[in-house]
Structures are given as C-alpha cells and as structure tokens.
Design a protein around this motif. Structure first.
Motif, PDB file in Angstrom:
ATOM      1  N   ARG A  94      56.659  -3.222 -78.875  1.00  0.00           N
ATOM      2  CA  ARG A  94      57.363  -4.096 -79.646  1.00  0.00           C
ATOM      3  C   ARG A  94      57.125  -3.798 -81.314  1.00  0.00           C
ATOM      4  O   ARG A  94      55.917  -3.897 -81.605  1.00  0.00           O
ATOM      5  CB  ARG A  94      57.101  -5.589 -79.423  1.00  0.00           C
ATOM      6  N   ILE A  95      58.264  -3.371 -82.087  1.00  0.00           N
ATOM      7  CA  ILE A  95      57.794  -3.187 -83.359  1.00  0.00           C
ATOM      8  C   ILE A  95      58.206  -4.219 -84.511  1.00  0.00           C
ATOM      9  O   ILE A  95      59.321  -4.963 -84.240  1.00  0.00           O
ATOM     10  CB  ILE A  95      58.597  -1.839 -83.788  1.00  0.00           C
ATOM     11  N   GLU A 121      50.891  -5.827 -75.576  1.00  0.00           N
ATOM     12  CA  GLU A 121      50.009  -6.730 -75.603  1.00  0.00           C
ATOM     13  C   GLU A 121      49.735  -6.854 -77.236  1.00  0.00           C
ATOM     14  O   GLU A 121      49.490  -7.854 -77.703  1.00  0.00           O
ATOM     15  CB  GLU A 121      48.809  -6.733 -75.052  1.00  0.00           C
ATOM     16  N   THR A 122      49.936  -5.474 -77.827  1.00  0.00           N
ATOM     17  CA  THR A 122      49.558  -5.477 -79.048  1.00  0.00           C
ATOM     18  C   THR A 122      50.994  -5.173 -80.074  1.00  0.00           C
ATOM     19  O   THR A 122      50.976  -3.971 -80.062  1.00  0.00           O
ATOM     20  CB  THR A 122      48.157  -4.600 -79.583  1.00  0.00           C
ATOM     21  N   PRO A 123      51.511  -5.788 -80.340  1.00  0.00           N
ATOM     22  CA  PRO A 123      52.843  -5.318 -81.441  1.00  0.00           C
ATOM     23  C   PRO A 123      52.285  -4.456 -82.399  1.00  0.00           C
ATOM     24  O   PRO A 123      51.196  -4.527 -83.035  1.00  0.00           O
ATOM     25  CB  PRO A 123      53.532  -6.607 -81.903  1.00  0.00           C
ATOM     26  N   LEU A 124      52.996  -3.536 -82.761  1.00  0.00           N
ATOM     27  CA  LEU A 124      52.822  -2.519 -83.785  1.00  0.00           C
ATOM     28  C   LEU A 124      53.608  -3.069 -85.208  1.00  0.00           C
ATOM     29  O   LEU A 124      55.087  -2.966 -85.157  1.00  0.00           O
ATOM     30  CB  LEU A 124      53.305  -1.000 -83.576  1.00  0.00           C
ATOM     31  N   ASN A 125      53.094  -3.342 -86.316  1.00  0.00           N
ATOM     32  CA  ASN A 125      53.673  -3.715 -87.598  1.00  0.00           C
ATOM     33  C   ASN A 125      53.739  -2.709 -88.453  1.00  0.00           C
ATOM     34  O   ASN A 125      52.846  -1.837 -88.638  1.00  0.00           O
ATOM     35  CB  ASN A 125      52.890  -4.894 -88.327  1.00  0.00           C
ATOM     36  N   VAL A 126      54.940  -2.201 -88.827  1.00  0.00           N
ATOM     37  CA  VAL A 126      55.156  -1.295 -90.122  1.00  0.00           C
ATOM     38  C   VAL A 126      55.507  -1.911 -91.344  1.00  0.00           C
ATOM     39  O   VAL A 126      56.442  -2.613 -91.315  1.00  0.00           O
ATOM     40  CB  VAL A 126      56.251  -0.327 -89.665  1.00  0.00           C
ATOM     41  N   ILE A 127      54.552  -1.931 -92.287  1.00  0.00           N
ATOM     42  CA  ILE A 127      54.739  -2.871 -93.545  1.00  0.00           C
ATOM     43  C   ILE A 127      54.712  -1.821 -94.381  1.00  0.00           C
ATOM     44  O   ILE A 127      53.934  -0.784 -94.777  1.00  0.00           O
ATOM     45  CB  ILE A 127      53.584  -3.695 -93.754  1.00  0.00           C
ATOM     46  N   ILE A 128      56.002  -1.802 -95.325  1.00  0.00           N
ATOM     47  CA  ILE A 128      56.045  -1.162 -96.860  1.00  0.00           C
ATOM     48  C   ILE A 128      55.725  -2.025 -97.901  1.00  0.00           C
ATOM     49  O   ILE A 128      56.423  -3.162 -97.829  1.00  0.00           O
ATOM     50  CB  ILE A 128      57.482  -0.486 -96.734  1.00  0.00           C
ATOM     51  N   VAL A 129      54.902  -1.691 -98.709  1.00  0.00           N
ATOM     52  CA  VAL A 129      54.651  -2.439 -99.904  1.00  0.00           C
ATOM     53  C   VAL A 129      54.933  -1.476-100.973  1.00  0.00           C
ATOM     54  O   VAL A 129      54.130  -0.420-101.517  1.00  0.00           O
ATOM     55  CB  VAL A 129      53.233  -2.629-100.095  1.00  0.00           C
ATOM     56  N   ASP A 130      55.873  -1.573-101.714  1.00  0.00           N
ATOM     57  CA  ASP A 130      56.538  -0.847-102.846  1.00  0.00           C
ATOM     58  C   ASP A 130      57.112  -1.556-103.670  1.00  0.00           C
ATOM     59  O   ASP A 130      58.014  -2.454-103.180  1.00  0.00           O
ATOM     60  CB  ASP A 130      57.249   0.241-102.218  1.00  0.00           C
ATOM     61  N   ASP A 131      57.260  -1.423-105.033  1.00  0.00           N
ATOM     62  CA  ASP A 131      58.131  -2.107-106.003  1.00  0.00           C
ATOM     63  C   ASP A 131      59.455  -1.526-106.065  1.00  0.00           C
ATOM     64  O   ASP A 131      60.364  -2.089-106.800  1.00  0.00           O
ATOM     65  CB  ASP A 131      57.705  -2.293-107.355  1.00  0.00           C
ATOM     66  N   ASP A 132      59.963  -0.619-105.355  1.00  0.00           N
ATOM     67  CA  ASP A 132      60.905  -0.068-105.367  1.00  0.00           C
ATOM     68  C   ASP A 132      62.053  -0.644-104.384  1.00  0.00           C
ATOM     69  O   ASP A 132      61.795  -0.061-103.094  1.00  0.00           O
ATOM     70  CB  ASP A 132      60.905   1.543-105.319  1.00  0.00           C
ATOM     71  N   TYR A 192      48.404 -10.763 -91.451  1.00  0.00           N
ATOM     72  CA  TYR A 192      47.436 -10.228 -90.738  1.00  0.00           C
ATOM     73  C   TYR A 192      47.352 -11.196 -89.458  1.00  0.00           C
ATOM     74  O   TYR A 192      46.962 -12.512 -89.587  1.00  0.00           O
ATOM     75  CB  TYR A 192      46.188  -9.935 -91.207  1.00  0.00           C
ATOM     76  N   ALA A 193      47.476 -10.532 -88.291  1.00  0.00           N
ATOM     77  CA  ALA A 193      47.152 -11.338 -87.152  1.00  0.00           C
ATOM     78  C   ALA A 193      46.059 -10.369 -86.321  1.00  0.00           C
ATOM     79  O   ALA A 193      46.268  -9.241 -86.101  1.00  0.00           O
ATOM     80  CB  ALA A 193      48.305 -11.520 -86.001  1.00  0.00           C
ATOM     81  N   PRO A 194      44.825 -10.755 -85.924  1.00  0.00           N
ATOM     82  CA  PRO A 194      43.816 -10.128 -85.359  1.00  0.00           C
ATOM     83  C   PRO A 194      44.185  -9.344 -83.951  1.00  0.00           C
ATOM     84  O   PRO A 194      43.654  -8.190 -83.997  1.00  0.00           O
ATOM     85  CB  PRO A 194      42.543 -11.251 -84.977  1.00  0.00           C
ATOM     86  N   GLU A 195      45.058  -9.949 -83.148  1.00  0.00           N
ATOM     87  CA  GLU A 195      45.270  -9.082 -82.029  1.00  0.00           C
ATOM     88  C   GLU A 195      46.564  -7.930 -82.130  1.00  0.00           C
ATOM     89  O   GLU A 195      47.084  -7.408 -81.136  1.00  0.00           O
ATOM     90  CB  GLU A 195      45.929 -10.069 -81.039  1.00  0.00           C
ATOM     91  N   GLU A 196      47.138  -7.754 -83.449  1.00  0.00           N
ATOM     92  CA  GLU A 196      48.055  -6.734 -83.595  1.00  0.00           C
ATOM     93  C   GLU A 196      47.736  -5.639 -84.240  1.00  0.00           C
ATOM     94  O   GLU A 196      46.613  -5.655 -84.978  1.00  0.00           O
ATOM     95  CB  GLU A 196      49.193  -7.728 -84.316  1.00  0.00           C
ATOM     96  N   LYS A 197      48.389  -4.663 -84.421  1.00  0.00           N
ATOM     97  CA  LYS A 197      48.081  -3.389 -84.906  1.00  0.00           C
ATOM     98  C   LYS A 197      48.927  -3.060 -86.232  1.00  0.00           C
ATOM     99  O   LYS A 197      50.133  -3.429 -86.231  1.00  0.00           O
ATOM    100  CB  LYS A 197      48.096  -2.266 -84.105  1.00  0.00           C
ATOM    101  N   GLN A 242      61.816   2.263 -81.363  1.00  0.00           N
ATOM    102  CA  GLN A 242      60.917   2.330 -80.045  1.00  0.00           C
ATOM    103  C   GLN A 242      60.090   3.463 -79.834  1.00  0.00           C
ATOM    104  O   GLN A 242      60.495   4.516 -79.506  1.00  0.00           O
ATOM    105  CB  GLN A 242      61.940   1.959 -78.951  1.00  0.00           C
ATOM    106  N   PRO A 243      58.591   3.469 -80.229  1.00  0.00           N
ATOM    107  CA  PRO A 243      57.941   4.439 -79.980  1.00  0.00           C
ATOM    108  C   PRO A 243      57.500   4.754 -78.823  1.00  0.00           C
ATOM    109  O   PRO A 243      56.838   5.754 -78.679  1.00  0.00           O
ATOM    110  CB  PRO A 243      56.837   4.188 -81.050  1.00  0.00           C
TER     111      PRO A 243
END
Length: 543
Positions: free
Chosen positions: A442-443, A410-421, A460-465, A436-437
C-alpha cells in the motif's frame, strides 16, 4: 496531462511572478535566487532546455541569503529575457521526460548491476557515478567506511569500488572485514586509490581484490574494465548452481527447476507445490548481533530445511533471507503440513550471541500448479502473496494461496515530497498516486511546500516506512536542516532520504551524505530516471 501542459504551466507561473514583482517597489535578492533555482530545476525536468540554461546562468548573479532589495529596473535586465525563451525550439539531442505517462514496473525492476563506491573524494565519486549511470549501472555512494559497510551488508552490491584512505578507518580494514563474504557472494572488489605503493598493492591483491586502479582514473579505460568484470561475473554465475553461503541451490537453478517441473506437468499432469520462505525480522538479527551471526542463522536454517525434505525436493536461496522449495508430486495441503513441521523445528532452535540466547522464525506461502495456471511468474506471485499474508497475520506461519486471499501489507510505504516548487510536487505526487511496487504494497503519497510544514506535521508512524524526496534549498528551513532533524529524531531503518538539489557546490552533497542522505539527485532531473531510482530504494525496504 501532457508534457506540453506542464511547459505551459511553467510559462504561466513565470509570467505571473514577474507581473507580481513589477507591481512591487523592490524584490529581495534571496527571493529572486529561489525563483531562478526552482525555475532551473522545473524547466529542465519538463524539457524547457533553453529556460533551464538561462536560469542557471542568471543564478550566478544572485545569492540565497542576501536580503538586498532589487528594483524592477535592476532585476528586469536579468529576468525579462526569460519570457522570449518560452516556445523556442528545444535543444536537439535532449531526451524530454515522459510525463506523466510513465509505467512503473510494479515490482519488476529492469535488471541493472549495482555498484557500491566507498570513497570520500566527492568530486571523483560524483564523476564516476555520472559516468557509470550513463552505462546503465546503478551506483550507491558511501563517503566513509562505516557507511560503506552498512550499505554492503544491506544492499548486496554486484561490485565494490573501494578507496584505501577513508576518513574513519582504513580501506584495508574494510577489505579485511568484507572480503570473505564478498568471495562467497562472488562480489568483485576493485581498489581505486591515489596510494601507489607497490607493497600496498601486493597486499590488497593477496587479500583477494580483483583489480587495483590508480588515481587519477582514465575514465575510458575504467569503463571498459568495469564492463569486462561484469562479463566475467556473469560467466561465474552461469557456471555455478549452488549458493556458497547456505549450501542451497541458487536462483539460476531455481529457474531451471521451475522450467523442468512445468514442462513435466504439461506432459504428464504430475502436480507440484512451490513454497516461498522468508526469515522473520532478519534485519533486526543483523542489526542486533552483527552480520556474521546473521550468516550463521542463514546457514543453520538452510541445513535444517535440507535435512527435513525428500531427495526429490529442491531447496533454493531465492534472494537475501528468502528461500524457495519445490515439492514434486505434492498437493498444496500436504506441502502446508511439511512447512508447518519445519517451522516448529526451526523456531525451537536457540542461537547464542552477545551472551544471550535468541530464536528466529520464518513465514511461508504455498501455491500449487494447476491446469489454469502454468506460468512461472504467476506461480511465484501467488506464493509471494500467500507469504505476505503469513507476515501480515503474525509471522511464523504458512498460508496457502487462494483467489479469496486478501493481502494487506503490514508496513505501508510512504512517498513524501518536500519541495517549495508546486509543479515538482504535482509531477511527483501525480506519478506515484497509482504506483504498485509489488506484493500489493500500500502506497501513501504526501507533499509539503516547505520544511517547516513537514516537520510540524504528524507525518511519522513507527510501524510504517518512508522514502522522502527533500529539496536542498527552501525558504525558512534549509533542506539540510530538515535532513538533520530527521536523522536525529527518527530511526534510520524506517526512512530513506533522497536529496533534490540544483546546487553545484559539491560540499553540500558531501554534507548531505555524511548526515545520512541515502542518495542525491541534481536538478534538473529526468523524471523516469528519478522514478526508477525511487523504485529501487523501495525494494531495499520491501524485499
């Protein structure tokens, strides 16, 4: 792509940058700083140790906020020697990161003891974390009492290191609040403090702390003490089979029962069903009414289930708010009816807190042992998949496992990298694209080249992590500014932030943790270590 390929990419980018700068009349000092900062982090990560060391030393001569222009004759003395280091033999003894062929555990983290440090002495905390993690412990940090209490209730650490003097309230106040629950959960508490008063030590011991360690710390003795206390904790765990908080059997007894029932099935053919039960929105109960009320809910739930089952059934606390029920000589269809009856009874129960009444429900997944499937891990996985099907379909229901059961979290997991490299972004996104954790979560993986692009995006989506890897030094908007905007604009419950920093200034680490960062990693980092850390944080969300 091999590690060698990444090294070649770093070298190519370095030569390209220096060639570009050689064609300019001047280069701003802050651009040189950022170049060296990124090079230090990236080269260390991919195993270019000599380049990493050189870049770190060169950084001392530049500032990240100075617009002064440097001519080629000036910056060349500092930077051109870099080119001679590529292809040099690497420092022996260093363990290069295994990129990108790293097999994540797909939901099965290697067992590590987790230590929570509650102390605002950031230099000591950083030293202790580094020393403890070298011994394969996992360390969480809280620089205040409030943060420490939050992590204690959310993460259930295996051991707590607590200072007496904290910025927002006394460590003794924290001790008074958590000691009862810590004793029930068998979580040792060690005071580590510069307060040497005999009366304070006597009082702490009288409350139930296991040890009182005085600062300054002798790290060699300290590490032996920690090892000793975990060995004692293991003996505790092996000597008991009942969870003291709920009265249900514990995880150890779950494993014993599973082994016995499987052995009996292979010998006699007697079937059994396994149900996994998980309280719905339990974190919301804790956040809204407090953890003491949450404990009351767990105890009431456990008592109701125990009163509703047969003598031959075995009810266990599997972990947190998740429970398991073995039902011998019971096919899955009959187990379904049992669980639905218990669900109706529990949903009708009214709890009282803050002058209001509320209900709690639970979701359930059921599977049955078969001739084909007699593996304990697989049976748990099947029940787990059925459980999350119940969650996905609206909660407060029970689903039977079947091969046709299609699970979508129900709540997809988002992995976000913010880096200028760009290389760091490529390495991280490449390793998480197929992760797949567990439980078919769903990643979704995304990356941003700077903080401004990230904040301006529709991320950002309120229902996701979210787990966000945030570089500390970036052009335009500093990583700390991005962190501040995240924490001020979005609910913390859905977002975990790991700061990536090459800075040696401990004040930056303090600031990041005080602003709500969940963890920090100093560049250069070994990628396998980073991935394990991220996976552990993901399980804080998902399990």
């Amino acid at each position: 792509m091999t590690t060698r390929k990444y090294k070649e990419m770093v070298e190519a980018r370095t030569r390209e940058t220096l060639q570009k700068w050689s064609e300019q009349s001047a280069v701003e000092e802050k651009d040189i700083y950022r170049f060296l900062h990124n090079l230090k982090g990236t080269s260390g990560t991919v195993g270019l140790d000599a380049v990493e060391a050189f870049s770190g030393n060169a950084l001392l001569y530049f500032s990240d906020d100075n617009p002064r222009g440097w001519t080629e004759a000036e910056w060349g003395d500092y930077l051109y020697p870099l080119l001679e280091l590529f292809g040099e033999p690497e420092i022996t003894g260093a363990v290069p990161p295994q990129i990108p062929g790293i097999a994540l555990s797909h939901g099965n983290i290697h067992q590590q003891y987790e230590i929570l440090i509650i102390d605002d002495d950031v230099e000591l905390v950083a030293f202790l974390r580094e020393s403890l993690e070298r011994k394969s412990y996992y360390v969480s940090i809280a620089l205040s009492a409030g943060r420490g209490l939050k992590l204690f209730y959310e993460t259930k650490p295996d051991l707590i290191l607590l200072d007496i003097l904290l910025p927002d309230r006394s460590g003794i106040d924290v001790l008074n609040q958590i000691i009862g629950k810590a004793k029930k959960e068998r979580i040792p508490i060690i005071i580590i403090s510069g307060e040497h008063s005999k009366d304070v030590q006597k009082y702490a011991y009288s409350l139930g702390v296991m040890d009182y360690v005085q600062k300054p710390v002798d790290i060699d003795l300290f590490l032996v003490l920690i090892k000793n206390r975990f060995e004692l904790k293991k003996e505790w765990q092996e000597s008991i089979i009942v969870d003291e908080l709920t009265g249900a059997f514990n995880r150890k007894y779950f494993n014993q029962t599973m082994k016995q029932l499987l052995s009996d099935f292979r010998r006699t053919g007697r079937t059994f069903s396994l149900a996994l039960l998980d309280l719905d929105h339990f974190k919301l109960v804790n956040d809204t009414y407090g953890h003491l009320v949450g404990d009351e809910v767990l105890q009431t739930f456990s008592e109701l289930v125990k009163q509703s089952i047969r003598t031959e059934d075995t009810f266990c606390r599997y972990g947190g708010e998740e429970f398991a029920l073995f039902m011998p000589n019971t096919p899955a269809e009959q187990a379904l009816l049992v669980m639905e009856r218990i669900q109706q009874s529990f949903a009708a129960n009214a709890f009282q807190a803050k002058r209001e009444s509320f209900q709690v429900t639970f979701s359930c997944g059921v599977t049955e042992v078969t001739e084909v499937e007699q593996n304990a891990d697989r049976l748990v996985e099947e029940a787990d998949q059925a459980l999350y099907a119940s969650k996905y379909n609206g909660r407060n229901q029970t689903k039977l496992y079947s091969k046709e059961l299609m699970i979508q979290r129900e709540t997809p997991l988002n992995v976000i990298i913010v880096d200028d490299d760009p290389l760091i972004r490529r390495i991280v996104t490449g390793n998480f694209s197929s992760w797949q954790p567990g439980n078919n979560t769903r990643i979704k993986v995304a990356s941003y080249a700077d903080g401004a692009l990230f904040l301006e995006s529709d991320w950002y989506a309120p229902e996701e992590k979210y787990i966000i890897l945030l570089d500390g030094v970036m052009p335009e908007i500093d990583g700390l500014e991005v962190l501040e905007k995240i924490r001020s604009s979005y609910p913390e419950v859905n977002i975990l932030v790991i700061m990536l920093t090459g800075r040696n200034n401990q004040r930056d680490i303090i600031h990041a943790l005080q602003m709500g960062a969940d963890d920090y990693v100093i560049k250069p980092f070994h990628l396998p270590e980073l991935l394990i850390r991220i996976e552990r944080l993901a399980h804080r969300f998902l399990f």
